[in-house]
Scaffold this motif. Structure first.
Motif: not given
Length: 123
Positions: A69, A59-62, A65, A49
């Motif tokens: 947080t 932004y986050y890796t899948d 998600k 993230a």
């Protein structure tokens, strides 16, 4: 001198939660990314993230998600990673990073890295 110090790692059962902290000294992230990466044994380090623009953009890796947080405090010198519903595949050393050189939040081209904090999730 910039220092990033991670804390908050530990061992939890599957489904549990942890909150990682990254305290930054000598550095204030305003226009560049601060990010969390992780590296499991035998695997490449991967971006988890990132946060930028005073927390307005994340932004986050899948794979994380909806479970993880990323946030930062008002002084912008501590970044947090709240990790919920942890899975065994989240087991890794987690690293804080600051200031991307290539403008990509998930590349390894960061100027500053912490020493890491271990997260272990057991089933």
């Amino acid at each position: 001198q910039v220092q990033l110090v991670e804390s908050g790692g530990g061992s939890v059962q599957e489904g549990g939660s942890l909150r990682l902290s990254c305290a930054a000294s000598g550095y204030t992230a305003r226009r560049n990314y601060m990010a969390w990466f992780r590296q499991a044994p035998g695997k490449e380090r991967e971006g988890v993230a990132a946060i930028v623009a005073r927390g307005r953009v994340t932004y986050y890796t899948d794979s994380v998600k909806g479970r993880f947080t990323i946030s930062q405090d008002d002084a912008e010198n501590t970044v947090y990673l709240q990790m919920n519903t942890l899975k065994p595949e989240d087991t890794a050393m987690y690293y804080c990073a600051a200031e991307s050189r290539d403008g990509r939040w998930d590349s390894l081209e960061y100027n500053y890295w912490g020493q890491g904090t271990q997260v272990t999730v057991s089933s």
